[in-house]
Design a protein around this motif. Structure first.
Motif, PDB file in Angstrom:
ATOM      1  N   LEU A  45       4.167  28.460  25.129  1.00 39.21           N
ATOM      2  CA  LEU A  45       3.680  27.367  24.516  1.00 39.21           C
ATOM      3  C   LEU A  45       4.846  26.504  23.899  1.00 39.21           C
ATOM      4  N   ILE A  46       4.976  25.287  24.536  1.00 40.43           N
ATOM      5  CA  ILE A  46       5.916  24.392  23.955  1.00 40.43           C
ATOM      6  C   ILE A  46       5.719  23.861  22.696  1.00 40.43           C
ATOM      7  N   VAL A  47       6.327  24.311  21.691  1.00 39.71           N
ATOM      8  CA  VAL A  47       5.931  23.825  20.217  1.00 39.71           C
ATOM      9  C   VAL A  47       6.814  22.511  19.844  1.00 39.71           C
ATOM     10  N   ARG A  48       8.051  22.517  20.206  1.00 42.08           N
ATOM     11  CA  ARG A  48       8.994  21.272  20.120  1.00 42.08           C
ATOM     12  C   ARG A  48       9.871  21.317  21.390  1.00 42.08           C
ATOM     13  N   THR A  49      10.251  20.296  21.905  1.00 44.44           N
ATOM     14  CA  THR A  49      11.131  19.971  22.954  1.00 44.44           C
ATOM     15  C   THR A  49      12.486  19.837  22.460  1.00 44.44           C
ATOM     16  N   VAL A  50      13.586  20.236  23.237  1.00 39.54           N
ATOM     17  CA  VAL A  50      15.103  19.862  22.807  1.00 39.54           C
ATOM     18  C   VAL A  50      15.435  18.623  22.649  1.00 39.54           C
ATOM     19  N   THR A  51      15.980  18.159  21.641  1.00 38.52           N
ATOM     20  CA  THR A  51      16.427  16.927  21.193  1.00 38.52           C
ATOM     21  C   THR A  51      17.809  16.912  20.926  1.00 38.52           C
ATOM     22  N   ALA A  52      18.549  15.618  20.617  1.00 36.21           N
ATOM     23  CA  ALA A  52      19.893  15.792  19.987  1.00 36.21           C
ATOM     24  C   ALA A  52      19.905  16.493  18.610  1.00 36.21           C
ATOM     25  N   GLU A  53      18.638  16.195  18.021  1.00 36.70           N
ATOM     26  CA  GLU A  53      18.622  16.511  16.630  1.00 36.70           C
ATOM     27  C   GLU A  53      17.997  17.943  16.342  1.00 36.70           C
ATOM     28  N   ASP A  54      17.314  18.472  17.433  1.00 35.01           N
ATOM     29  CA  ASP A  54      16.448  19.638  17.349  1.00 35.01           C
ATOM     30  C   ASP A  54      16.639  20.533  18.545  1.00 35.01           C
ATOM     31  N   THR A  55      16.986  21.906  18.026  1.00 34.35           N
ATOM     32  CA  THR A  55      17.086  22.842  19.232  1.00 34.35           C
ATOM     33  C   THR A  55      15.804  23.122  19.842  1.00 34.35           C
ATOM     34  N   GLY A  56      14.563  22.542  19.193  1.00 34.34           N
ATOM     35  CA  GLY A  56      13.596  22.816  19.933  1.00 34.34           C
ATOM     36  C   GLY A  56      12.837  24.438  19.707  1.00 34.34           C
ATOM     37  N   ALA A  83      -3.433  15.883  14.513  1.00 32.34           N
ATOM     38  CA  ALA A  83      -2.087  15.376  13.795  1.00 32.34           C
ATOM     39  C   ALA A  83      -1.186  14.581  14.707  1.00 32.34           C
ATOM     40  N   GLY A  84      -1.733  14.442  16.017  1.00 31.99           N
ATOM     41  CA  GLY A  84      -0.627  13.546  16.947  1.00 31.99           C
ATOM     42  C   GLY A  84       0.068  14.359  17.482  1.00 31.99           C
ATOM     43  N   GLU A  85       0.312  15.662  17.497  1.00 34.00           N
ATOM     44  CA  GLU A  85       1.402  16.484  18.075  1.00 34.00           C
ATOM     45  C   GLU A  85       0.783  16.809  19.329  1.00 34.00           C
ATOM     46  N   VAL A  86       1.742  17.229  20.338  1.00 37.50           N
ATOM     47  CA  VAL A  86       1.500  17.446  21.761  1.00 37.50           C
ATOM     48  C   VAL A  86       1.885  18.797  22.050  1.00 37.50           C
ATOM     49  N   TYR A  87       1.475  19.819  22.422  1.00 42.34           N
ATOM     50  CA  TYR A  87       1.806  21.198  22.806  1.00 42.34           C
ATOM     51  C   TYR A  87       1.814  21.267  24.200  1.00 42.34           C
ATOM     52  N   GLY A  88       2.890  21.955  24.753  1.00 42.79           N
ATOM     53  CA  GLY A  88       2.700  22.289  26.220  1.00 42.79           C
ATOM     54  C   GLY A  88       2.416  23.763  26.453  1.00 42.79           C
ATOM     55  N   PHE A  89       1.145  23.935  27.230  1.00 39.37           N
ATOM     56  CA  PHE A  89       0.893  25.220  27.508  1.00 39.37           C
ATOM     57  C   PHE A  89       1.013  25.467  28.949  1.00 39.37           C
ATOM     58  N   ARG A  90       1.827  26.608  29.321  1.00 36.75           N
ATOM     59  CA  ARG A  90       2.249  27.020  30.621  1.00 36.75           C
ATOM     60  C   ARG A  90       1.915  28.358  31.117  1.00 36.75           C
TER      61      ARG A  90
END
Length: 292
Positions: A55-66, A137-144
């Motif tokens: 379950l991808i909760v948050r993807t990696v960004t420059a500000e966030d380790t994901g 809430a407008g969030e998108v979670y990746g299910f794999r």
């Protein structure tokens, strides 16, 4: 009721109502406890004979380790610092639509892609079942869910099982967000009131103390005008205590959800001689799902 899809899980045959129910039990438990997502994903992975479920909760960004919650066959470690997901062939797929790599890209393109070469192949991932799940809430979670190249591809029955799980995963994610947002707000209010030394004492229908916030506990521990005796809230001085008990009983007697209940206030003297406590008594009308 429609028949459940016949998953290709050859070691235990077509999915049964019991096994489907067990997955849903773990799924809705995960909505209450974030640590429950691993057990839930592992049950889905096992049923679909995958080597990973994530379950991808948050993807990696420059500000966030994901953040990726992932389980694997044999509990092998999964490198969570995934490459930029913008290069994934699953990026941009319609929310809540379940697909496999064969649905969105040819075999030759898949093998030649940087996403497969740099991330999937090193993790023994070839067959991928994926869905991006949107919440209120407008969030998108990746299910794999994935399988190795040596395993058979996902069948139509496997994909049907995945599609039937998507609405439940979506509801569980919505519940998770709502519950934990409410908890954060309550925690914020509690900390704010504690700093203001506003104590909240909750009593049941028998006037027993069932909950105190930290500020109330500090006040009661002083034994300076207010105290708990035999699980009952009392004032130190008799006259104050009679007024307090009358106000509590009045609040209980007028606790009618169809009427507006009045809030009463009382000044409680303190033996220390310090400024009296101001006490407000307010009833909380129970709903049909609440007792006492």
């Amino acid at each position: 009721m429609p028949d459940l899809p016949q998953s290709t899980a050859d070691e235990h045959g077509p999915i049964t109502l019991d096994r489907f129910s067990q997955i849903l039990d773990k799924l809705y438990e995960a909505a209450l406890r974030p640590e429950g997502w691993e057990d839930c994903l592992d049950a889905i992975r096992h049923e679909l004979q995958g080597n990973y479920a994530s379950l991808i909760v948050r993807t990696v960004t420059a500000e966030d380790t994901g953040l990726i919650v992932s389980v694997s066959e044999g509990r092998r470690a999964l490198e969570l610092n995934t490459p930029n997901l913008s290069v994934s062939p699953f990026t941009g797929v319609q929310p809540d639509r379940l697909v496999t790599n064969a649905d969105v890209i040819s075999d030759a393109e898949w093998r030649a892609s940087a996403y497969y070469r740099d991330w999937c192949a090193p993790h023994d991932v070839y067959h991928v079942m994926a869905a991006d799940i949107g919440t209120r809430a407008g969030e998108v979670y990746g299910f794999r869910v994935t399988r190795s190249e040596s395993a058979p591809p996902f069948t139509s029955a496997d994909k049907e099982l995945g599609r039937r799980l998507i609405p439940h995963i979506k509801r569980a994610l919505n519940l998770h967000q709502t519950i934990h947002q409410d908890r954060k707000v309550l925690s914020l209010y509690s900390r704010a009131m504690a700093q203001l030394l506003v104590g909240v004492v909750v009593l049941d229908k028998d006037c027993n103390v069932i909950e105190c916030n930290p500020a109330a506990k500090s006040i009661l521990d002083m034994h300076d005008g207010l105290r708990v005796v035999g699980n009952q809230l009392e004032a130190t001085y008799g006259n104050d205590n009679r007024k307090l008990q009358r106000m509590v009983k009045d609040a209980l007697n007028h606790n009618d959800g169809s009427k507006i209940t009045l809030t009463e206030a009382l000044s409680i003297s303190r033996p220390s001689g310090q400024l009296a406590w101001g006490v407000v008594v307010q009833s909380v009308s129970p709903d049909q799902w609440t007792e006492g």
